[in-house]
Motif scaffolding. Structure first.
Motif, short mmCIF file in Angstrom:
data_model
loop_
_atom_site.label_atom_id
_atom_site.label_comp_id
_atom_site.label_asym_id
_atom_site.label_seq_id
_atom_site.Cartn_x
_atom_site.Cartn_y
_atom_site.Cartn_z
N THR A 75 0.85 -1.19 0.00
CA THR A 75 0.00 0.00 0.00
C THR A 75 0.88 1.24 0.00
N ALA A 76 0.38 2.32 -0.56
CA ALA A 76 1.16 3.56 -0.62
C ALA A 76 0.22 4.75 -0.77
N HIS A 77 0.73 5.93 -0.41
CA HIS A 77 0.00 7.19 -0.57
C HIS A 77 0.89 8.18 -1.31
N ARG A 78 0.27 9.07 -2.07
CA ARG A 78 1.03 10.12 -2.74
C ARG A 78 1.59 11.07 -1.69
N PHE A 79 2.85 11.44 -1.85
CA PHE A 79 3.51 12.27 -0.85
C PHE A 79 2.87 13.65 -0.75
N THR A 80 2.45 14.22 -1.86
CA THR A 80 1.96 15.60 -1.86
C THR A 80 0.50 15.72 -1.45
N THR A 81 -0.34 14.75 -1.87
CA THR A 81 -1.77 14.86 -1.61
C THR A 81 -2.29 13.85 -0.60
N ASP A 82 -1.47 12.89 -0.22
CA ASP A 82 -1.87 11.80 0.69
C ASP A 82 -2.97 10.92 0.08
N GLU A 83 -3.13 11.00 -1.22
CA GLU A 83 -4.11 10.17 -1.92
C GLU A 83 -3.65 8.71 -1.91
N ALA A 84 -4.55 7.79 -1.57
CA ALA A 84 -4.22 6.36 -1.53
C ALA A 84 -4.07 5.82 -2.95
N LEU A 85 -3.00 5.07 -3.17
CA LEU A 85 -2.77 4.42 -4.45
C LEU A 85 -3.36 3.00 -4.40
N PRO A 86 -3.62 2.40 -5.56
CA PRO A 86 -4.20 1.05 -5.56
C PRO A 86 -3.29 0.04 -4.84
N VAL A 87 -3.90 -0.89 -4.15
CA VAL A 87 -3.15 -1.97 -3.51
C VAL A 87 -2.53 -2.84 -4.61
N SER A 88 -1.24 -3.16 -4.45
CA SER A 88 -0.56 -3.96 -5.46
C SER A 88 -0.02 -5.25 -4.85
N GLU A 89 0.13 -6.26 -5.70
CA GLU A 89 0.75 -7.52 -5.31
C GLU A 89 2.23 -7.47 -5.61
N ARG A 90 3.05 -7.89 -4.66
CA ARG A 90 4.50 -7.93 -4.85
C ARG A 90 4.98 -9.36 -4.60
N PHE A 91 5.78 -9.88 -5.51
CA PHE A 91 6.28 -11.23 -5.39
C PHE A 91 7.79 -11.20 -5.14
N TYR A 92 8.26 -12.11 -4.28
CA TYR A 92 9.66 -12.16 -3.88
C TYR A 92 10.17 -13.60 -3.90
N LEU A 93 11.49 -13.74 -3.78
CA LEU A 93 12.14 -15.02 -3.53
C LEU A 93 12.74 -14.95 -2.13
N ALA A 94 12.34 -15.86 -1.26
CA ALA A 94 12.86 -15.88 0.11
C ALA A 94 13.99 -16.88 0.23
N ASP A 95 15.07 -16.49 0.94
CA ASP A 95 16.21 -17.37 1.22
C ASP A 95 16.85 -17.92 -0.05
N ALA A 96 17.03 -17.09 -1.05
CA ALA A 96 17.67 -17.51 -2.30
C ALA A 96 19.14 -17.06 -2.30
N VAL A 97 19.96 -17.81 -3.03
CA VAL A 97 21.38 -17.48 -3.17
C VAL A 97 21.76 -17.68 -4.64
N PHE A 98 22.39 -16.66 -5.23
CA PHE A 98 22.82 -16.72 -6.62
C PHE A 98 24.27 -16.23 -6.75
N VAL A 99 24.94 -16.73 -7.78
CA VAL A 99 26.23 -16.20 -8.19
C VAL A 99 26.02 -15.57 -9.56
N ALA A 100 26.16 -14.25 -9.66
CA ALA A 100 26.00 -13.55 -10.93
C ALA A 100 27.38 -13.17 -11.47
N ALA A 101 27.48 -13.07 -12.78
CA ALA A 101 28.77 -12.75 -13.42
C ALA A 101 28.54 -11.84 -14.61
N VAL A 102 29.46 -10.89 -14.78
CA VAL A 102 29.48 -10.07 -15.99
C VAL A 102 30.86 -10.20 -16.62
N GLU A 103 30.89 -10.29 -17.93
CA GLU A 103 32.13 -10.57 -18.67
C GLU A 103 32.40 -9.46 -19.69
#
Length: 243
Positions: A75-103
């Motif tokens: 949930t969030a509100h606009r900083f200037t007007t305090d207007e409520a923004l639509p509720v959004s779904e957020r997806f995450y990965l819990a307890d994940a471990v990756f090795v990333a590389a750039v070449e």
């Protein structure tokens, strides 16, 4: 070739590639746009900056610990007007471990990025600002090594409790997602090739992704104990007559 390796581990991670509007999904592994954004932030580049040097990096990631998908509501509100923004779904990965590389074939660029990761201008995060890393990100710059070699040779970085779950295996097979080359032929595609991070005109292009696997040693491996032979305590009485 020179390669920079990064360890991406934390309580939560989220790597969106096709998120829109009120549903913000995550890919099962870090995206190129997310990691390039992390490197650009470490260098201190503003979002409106051109991504010279970074977009040409070849990207790959190894899945050491896939994590668990998690859904949350935001949930969030606009900083200037305090207007409520639509509720959004957020997806995450819990307890994940990756090795990333750039070449890159530019060793100076890789060294510059290495120093930026060691002393970042802006704090790094794992896809979203609400996802701080739980371990050091820097795994070092490696010269005269290809992206494939670096990802295959790095030790398994999964949590010790996760490694112990597979202690009956001396080696484990890990998935590697590498940016495809023209020689790879038909491959999967993902829209995470960054062109601009400008909030007013974000742009991403498609890139090819090749899926393969590698075997790494399991430090938690324990060889099975030898079977205990059958024991008959009366065998020593063989030939003895009982009266």
């Amino acid at each position: 070739m020179s390669v920079l390796l990064l360890q991406l581990a934390g309580p939560l991670q989220s790597w969106g590639a096709s998120s829109r509007f009120a549903r913000r999904t995550t890919e099962p592994a870090p995206t190129k746009s997310g990691v390039i954004g992390l490197l650009a932030a470490a260098q201190g580049r503003p979002r409106t900056d051109l991504l010279h040097g970074l977009v040409d990096l070849r990207f790959g990631v190894r899945i050491d610990q896939p994590g668990t998908p998690l859904r949350d509501f935001h949930t969030a509100h606009r900083f200037t007007t305090d207007e409520a923004l639509p509720v959004s779904e957020r997806f995450y990965l819990a307890d994940a471990v990756f090795v990333a590389a750039v070449e890159s074939d530019d060793s100076d660029l890789i060294e510059n990025l290495h120093q930026a990761v060691r002393n970042p201008h802006f704090l790094p995060y794992l896809g979203r600002r609400s996802c701080p890393p739980a371990r050091r990100i820097d795994l070092g710059a490696h010269h005269n090594r290809t992206l494939s070699e670096a990802l295959q040779q790095e030790p398994w970085l999964a949590a010790s409790w996760y490694q112990r779950r597979r202690r009956d295996q001396a080696t484990v097979s890990l998935t590697i997602l590498e940016e495809a080359t023209p020689a790879d032929g038909p491959v999967d595609t993902l829209r995470d090739q960054p062109i601009s991070f400008d909030p007013l005109h974000r742009q991403y292009a498609l890139r090819g992704v090749r899926n393969r696997s590698c075997n790494v040693n399991n430090p938690a491996f324990r060889a099975p104990r030898a079977a205990v032979p059958d024991h008959d305590p009366t065998s020593v009485l063989g030939g003895v007559r009982c009266i």
